[in-house]
Design a protein around this motif. Structure first.
Motif, PDB file in Angstrom:
ATOM      1  N   PRO A  31       0.838  -1.215   0.000  1.00  0.00           N
ATOM      2  CA  PRO A  31       0.000   0.000   0.000  1.00  0.00           C
ATOM      3  C   PRO A  31       0.868   1.258   0.000  1.00  0.00           C
ATOM      4  O   PRO A  31       1.913   1.291   0.665  1.00  0.00           O
ATOM      5  CB  PRO A  31      -0.806  -0.118   1.295  1.00  0.00           C
ATOM      6  N   HIS A  32       0.459   2.241  -0.754  1.00  0.00           N
ATOM      7  CA  HIS A  32       1.269   3.469  -0.847  1.00  0.00           C
ATOM      8  C   HIS A  32       0.380   4.632  -1.266  1.00  0.00           C
ATOM      9  O   HIS A  32      -0.639   4.441  -1.933  1.00  0.00           O
ATOM     10  CB  HIS A  32       2.400   3.289  -1.864  1.00  0.00           C
ATOM     11  N   TYR A  33       0.781   5.830  -0.895  1.00  0.00           N
ATOM     12  CA  TYR A  33       0.081   7.051  -1.322  1.00  0.00           C
ATOM     13  C   TYR A  33       1.032   7.997  -2.051  1.00  0.00           C
ATOM     14  O   TYR A  33       0.764   8.432  -3.152  1.00  0.00           O
ATOM     15  CB  TYR A  33      -0.524   7.788  -0.116  1.00  0.00           C
ATOM     16  N   CYS A  34       2.161   8.331  -1.423  1.00  0.00           N
ATOM     17  CA  CYS A  34       3.017   9.371  -2.024  1.00  0.00           C
ATOM     18  C   CYS A  34       3.865   8.837  -3.163  1.00  0.00           C
ATOM     19  O   CYS A  34       4.260   9.592  -4.042  1.00  0.00           O
ATOM     20  CB  CYS A  34       3.886  10.030  -0.962  1.00  0.00           C
ATOM     21  N   TYR A  35       4.137   7.544  -3.194  1.00  0.00           N
ATOM     22  CA  TYR A  35       4.952   6.985  -4.268  1.00  0.00           C
ATOM     23  C   TYR A  35       4.205   7.038  -5.598  1.00  0.00           C
ATOM     24  O   TYR A  35       3.015   6.738  -5.678  1.00  0.00           O
ATOM     25  CB  TYR A  35       5.298   5.522  -3.931  1.00  0.00           C
ATOM     26  N   HIS A  36       4.914   7.441  -6.665  1.00  0.00           N
ATOM     27  CA  HIS A  36       4.390   7.335  -8.022  1.00  0.00           C
ATOM     28  C   HIS A  36       5.582   7.092  -8.934  1.00  0.00           C
ATOM     29  O   HIS A  36       6.616   7.763  -8.809  1.00  0.00           O
ATOM     30  CB  HIS A  36       3.662   8.625  -8.447  1.00  0.00           C
ATOM     31  N   VAL A  42       9.466  10.670  -2.017  1.00  0.00           N
ATOM     32  CA  VAL A  42       9.685  11.573  -0.881  1.00  0.00           C
ATOM     33  C   VAL A  42       9.405  10.902   0.466  1.00  0.00           C
ATOM     34  O   VAL A  42       9.768  11.422   1.506  1.00  0.00           O
ATOM     35  CB  VAL A  42       8.818  12.854  -0.996  1.00  0.00           C
ATOM     36  N   ALA A  43       8.759   9.743   0.441  1.00  0.00           N
ATOM     37  CA  ALA A  43       8.505   8.972   1.669  1.00  0.00           C
ATOM     38  C   ALA A  43       7.808   9.790   2.749  1.00  0.00           C
ATOM     39  O   ALA A  43       8.243   9.823   3.895  1.00  0.00           O
ATOM     40  CB  ALA A  43       9.804   8.376   2.197  1.00  0.00           C
ATOM     41  N   THR A  44       6.722  10.466   2.370  1.00  0.00           N
ATOM     42  CA  THR A  44       6.021  11.284   3.364  1.00  0.00           C
ATOM     43  C   THR A  44       4.822  10.569   3.994  1.00  0.00           C
ATOM     44  O   THR A  44       4.443  10.874   5.112  1.00  0.00           O
ATOM     45  CB  THR A  44       5.499  12.603   2.749  1.00  0.00           C
ATOM     46  N   CYS A  45       4.208   9.651   3.266  1.00  0.00           N
ATOM     47  CA  CYS A  45       2.947   9.103   3.795  1.00  0.00           C
ATOM     48  C   CYS A  45       3.162   7.974   4.797  1.00  0.00           C
ATOM     49  O   CYS A  45       2.317   7.709   5.629  1.00  0.00           O
ATOM     50  CB  CYS A  45       2.042   8.650   2.657  1.00  0.00           C
ATOM     51  N   ARG A  46       4.297   7.271   4.709  1.00  0.00           N
ATOM     52  CA  ARG A  46       4.703   6.162   5.604  1.00  0.00           C
ATOM     53  C   ARG A  46       3.798   4.935   5.486  1.00  0.00           C
ATOM     54  O   ARG A  46       3.768   4.092   6.375  1.00  0.00           O
ATOM     55  CB  ARG A  46       4.758   6.598   7.080  1.00  0.00           C
ATOM     56  N   MET A  47       3.040   4.843   4.414  1.00  0.00           N
ATOM     57  CA  MET A  47       2.108   3.717   4.287  1.00  0.00           C
ATOM     58  C   MET A  47       2.812   2.457   3.780  1.00  0.00           C
ATOM     59  O   MET A  47       2.301   1.361   3.926  1.00  0.00           O
ATOM     60  CB  MET A  47       0.979   4.132   3.321  1.00  0.00           C
ATOM     61  N   CYS A  48       4.002   2.616   3.184  1.00  0.00           N
ATOM     62  CA  CYS A  48       4.635   1.483   2.514  1.00  0.00           C
ATOM     63  C   CYS A  48       5.673   0.792   3.391  1.00  0.00           C
ATOM     64  O   CYS A  48       6.563   0.125   2.883  1.00  0.00           O
ATOM     65  CB  CYS A  48       5.279   1.965   1.222  1.00  0.00           C
ATOM     66  N   LEU A  49       5.567   0.960   4.703  1.00  0.00           N
ATOM     67  CA  LEU A  49       6.578   0.403   5.611  1.00  0.00           C
ATOM     68  C   LEU A  49       6.661  -1.117   5.509  1.00  0.00           C
ATOM     69  O   LEU A  49       5.640  -1.808   5.430  1.00  0.00           O
ATOM     70  CB  LEU A  49       6.258   0.801   7.057  1.00  0.00           C
ATOM     71  N   ALA A  59      11.177   0.107   7.443  1.00  0.00           N
ATOM     72  CA  ALA A  59      11.741   0.970   6.391  1.00  0.00           C
ATOM     73  C   ALA A  59      10.670   1.278   5.347  1.00  0.00           C
ATOM     74  O   ALA A  59       9.771   0.467   5.100  1.00  0.00           O
ATOM     75  CB  ALA A  59      12.916   0.267   5.722  1.00  0.00           C
ATOM     76  N   THR A  60      10.785   2.468   4.737  1.00  0.00           N
ATOM     77  CA  THR A  60       9.845   2.816   3.654  1.00  0.00           C
ATOM     78  C   THR A  60      10.311   2.120   2.374  1.00  0.00           C
ATOM     79  O   THR A  60      11.415   2.385   1.880  1.00  0.00           O
ATOM     80  CB  THR A  60       9.816   4.342   3.432  1.00  0.00           C
ATOM     81  N   SER A  61       9.477   1.240   1.846  1.00  0.00           N
ATOM     82  CA  SER A  61       9.882   0.445   0.675  1.00  0.00           C
ATOM     83  C   SER A  61       9.944   1.289  -0.596  1.00  0.00           C
ATOM     84  O   SER A  61      10.513   0.871  -1.591  1.00  0.00           O
ATOM     85  CB  SER A  61       8.920  -0.723   0.480  1.00  0.00           C
ATOM     86  N   CYS A  62       9.371   2.511  -0.574  1.00  0.00           N
ATOM     87  CA  CYS A  62       9.408   3.357  -1.766  1.00  0.00           C
ATOM     88  C   CYS A  62      10.724   4.106  -1.900  1.00  0.00           C
ATOM     89  O   CYS A  62      10.962   4.754  -2.926  1.00  0.00           O
ATOM     90  CB  CYS A  62       8.244   4.349  -1.768  1.00  0.00           C
ATOM     91  N   THR A  63      11.567   4.055  -0.861  1.00  0.00           N
ATOM     92  CA  THR A  63      12.871   4.735  -0.964  1.00  0.00           C
ATOM     93  C   THR A  63      14.029   3.789  -0.659  1.00  0.00           C
ATOM     94  O   THR A  63      15.180   4.172  -0.779  1.00  0.00           O
ATOM     95  CB  THR A  63      12.955   5.935   0.011  1.00  0.00           C
TER      96      THR A  63
HETATM   97  S1  FES Z   1       4.632   5.407  -0.448  1.00  0.00           S
HETATM   98 FE1  FES Z   1       4.549   7.030   0.934  1.00  0.00          FE
HETATM   99  S2  FES Z   1       6.193   6.612   2.264  1.00  0.00           S
HETATM  100 FE2  FES Z   1       6.388   5.141   0.754  1.00  0.00          FE
END
Ligand code: FES
Ligand code: SF4
Length: 482
Positions: A31-36, A42-49, A59-63
């Motif tokens: 699950p993710h919000y800020c990743y595209h 930018v890893a701001t939403c923290r949903m992809c931990l 860890a944020t999987s988007c970064t």
């Molecule tokens: S998708 Fe938002 S922190 Fe990773």
């Protein structure tokens, strides 16, 4: 390639691959919000931990990227990722609770309902509970110009929209202001999104219902819409889109990103709002002969008696249509291409061609010669060509080209125009037949890069309107004996 383990499944990926993307390759959707994929992470939403073995915190999987394999042991497992542990589930539920703290419960009137990531993730990963006892912050909705409306109450501050105007469209119209719970997405003073020719993409990018399209707002609940894969006719890119339709009416065009093709993530507003042209306002137009409604038999008789035929195909139609139209020409050399619209490249990275003629390449591959209409005009004037058949859409013809086409039609002993709706030029032809719009048929094109792109029928054509191949079959038929 280094080897990693995701929930005990081993796989090899390129070093530098995002953990979130690596998970996708084994069918695990994080699950993710800020990743595209087209925007800077930018890893701001923290949903992809996710949990990574040996790391003390999630860890944020988007970064987080996969490290290279050690040179002395290329087979070694370089990373072990877990996406289904209690710690991950707890983190996701906590993040959802934070994101929903100030979010209104207005799903019944929200345009995003039915395709909202807050709804989906809340259902799958949320706790279903909230400890928020304070009064939620409130804003009135605001116009960001004529095209976009923002409802800040719903914003979760993922900054996708802000990054889009900075990194992709480049107008820097949006920014974030204030801090903490007062943080808000807003425009720089005096700026609206009206001057941004790609503004509509912020609505697609917004994972919640904060940015809405004025054009679609409150018009349709998305679960009533059928989604048909198609392409944009706007340019030689043939951008993949979804046609969202219901009740034989198109309600919106949306980008249909292709895997691994970054240029397909966004479409221009000109493409997005072009859907209105494919909704028929009137009923079925009737076949015409010399300006009056006529039977197919009468048109067929006039056509078959006309003499050597040349065809002019506008390169904005499909390849099957081009092929069947070409079959009417007396010889291969009598296939001429038309259409001279060009589109200035505003975003060269995304608009890789300025050619406004969708299927020029497909028509050329089928023997159509573009830029040779003067040659045809001379042949018609000399009487070498007696009849001209024109396939035409006025939206893609300049006044200059329309004038030349008009002269050719007037000079020919017999002319026949195929159009969706009769244009001034089409009415100049001896006979006129109504064809299906591209939304009412299935065909394919070859875009300027040589890629074959298919489009599917979304709408039902009115009775009496046929595809061009169907008309060609009728015109070539031997008349029934009386
Ligand atoms: S998708 Fe938002 S922190 Fe990773
Ligand atoms: S308006 Fe939408 S896209 Fe922009 S920051 Fe808020 S939630 Fe994200």
């Amino acid at each position: 390639m280094p080897t990693i383990k995701i929930n005990d499944v081993e796989l090899s990926v390129n070093p530098g691959t995002l953990v979130l993307d690596a998970c996708r390759t084994v069918g695990i959707d994080i699950p993710h919000y800020c990743y595209h994929p087209a925007l800077t992470p930018v890893a701001t939403c923290r949903m992809c931990l996710v949990e990574i073995k040996g790391q003390p915190k999630l860890a944020t999987s988007c970064t987080t990227t996969v490290p290279p394999a050690p040179k002395d042991n290329p087979e070694a497992v370089v990373m072990e990722v877990f996406t289904n542990t209690p710690a991950v589930a707890d983190a996701r539920a906590g993040v959802m609770e934070f994101l929903l703290m100030n979010h209104p419960l207005d799903c019944p009137i929200c345009d995003q309902a039915g395709e909202c990531k807050l709804q989906d993730y809340s259902y799958h990963y949320g706790s279903g509970d909230s400890r928020m006892a304070e009064v939620k912050r409130r804003y009135r909705y605001e116009d960001l110009g004529a095209k976009i409306v923002i409802d800040k109450n719903r914003c979760i501050h993922c900054t996708r929209c802000v990054r889009f105007t900075k990194e992709i469209s480049g107008g820097y119209e949006l920014t974030v202001a204030q801090r903490g719970s007062r943080l808000e997405v807003t425009t720089y003073t005096g700026k609206s999104l009206d001057q941004n020719p790609y503004a509509g993409n912020v609505v697609d990018l917004c994972p919640v219902g904060a940015l809405t399209s004025r054009d679609f707002r409150f018009r349709k609940r998305v679960w009533y819409l059928k989604n048909t894969p198609s392409i944009s006719r706007h340019s030689a890119l043939g951008s993949p889109i979804w046609i969202d339709h219901e009740g034989n009416q198109i309600h919106r065009f949306r980008p249909r990103p292709l895997e691994g093709k970054e240029t397909t993530h966004f479409i221009s507003d000109a493409e997005r709002y072009a859907y209105v042209h494919y909704n028929r306002q009137d009923g079925a137009p009737a076949p015409l002969l010399k300006g009056a409604p006529a039977s197919l038999d009468a048109i067929r008789e006039a056509f078959q008696a006309a003499g050597p035929v040349a065809v002019i195909g506008q390169g904005t139609f499909g390849c099957d249509t081009a092929q069947r139209l070409g079959d009417l020409a007396a010889s291969e050399g009598l296939r001429y291409g038309s259409g001279d619209k060009t589109i200035p490249a505003v975003l060269p990275k995304y608009q890789t061609s300025e050619d406004g003629i969708l299927n020029r390449r497909g028509f050329t591959e089928r023997g159509y010669r573009f830029g040779a209409l003067e040659e045809l005009q001379a042949k018609v004037q000399k009487g070498e060509v007696k009849a001209v058949v024109l396939l035409h859409d006025a939206a893609f013809t300049s006044a200059k080209e329309a004038e030349l086409l008009g002269q050719i039609l007037k000079a020919a002993a017999f002319s026949l125009a195929f159009e969706v709706e009769a244009s001034d030029l089409g009415r100049m032809a001896t006979a006129w037949l109504p064809i299906t719009s591209y939304a009412e048929e299935s065909d394919f094109i070859v875009n300027h890069e040589g890629e074959l792109r298919r489009y599917q029928k979304a709408l039902q054509a009115p009775k009496g309107v046929r595809t061009l191949p169907a008309w060609v079959k009728e015109l070539a038929a031997v008349p029934a004996a009386v």
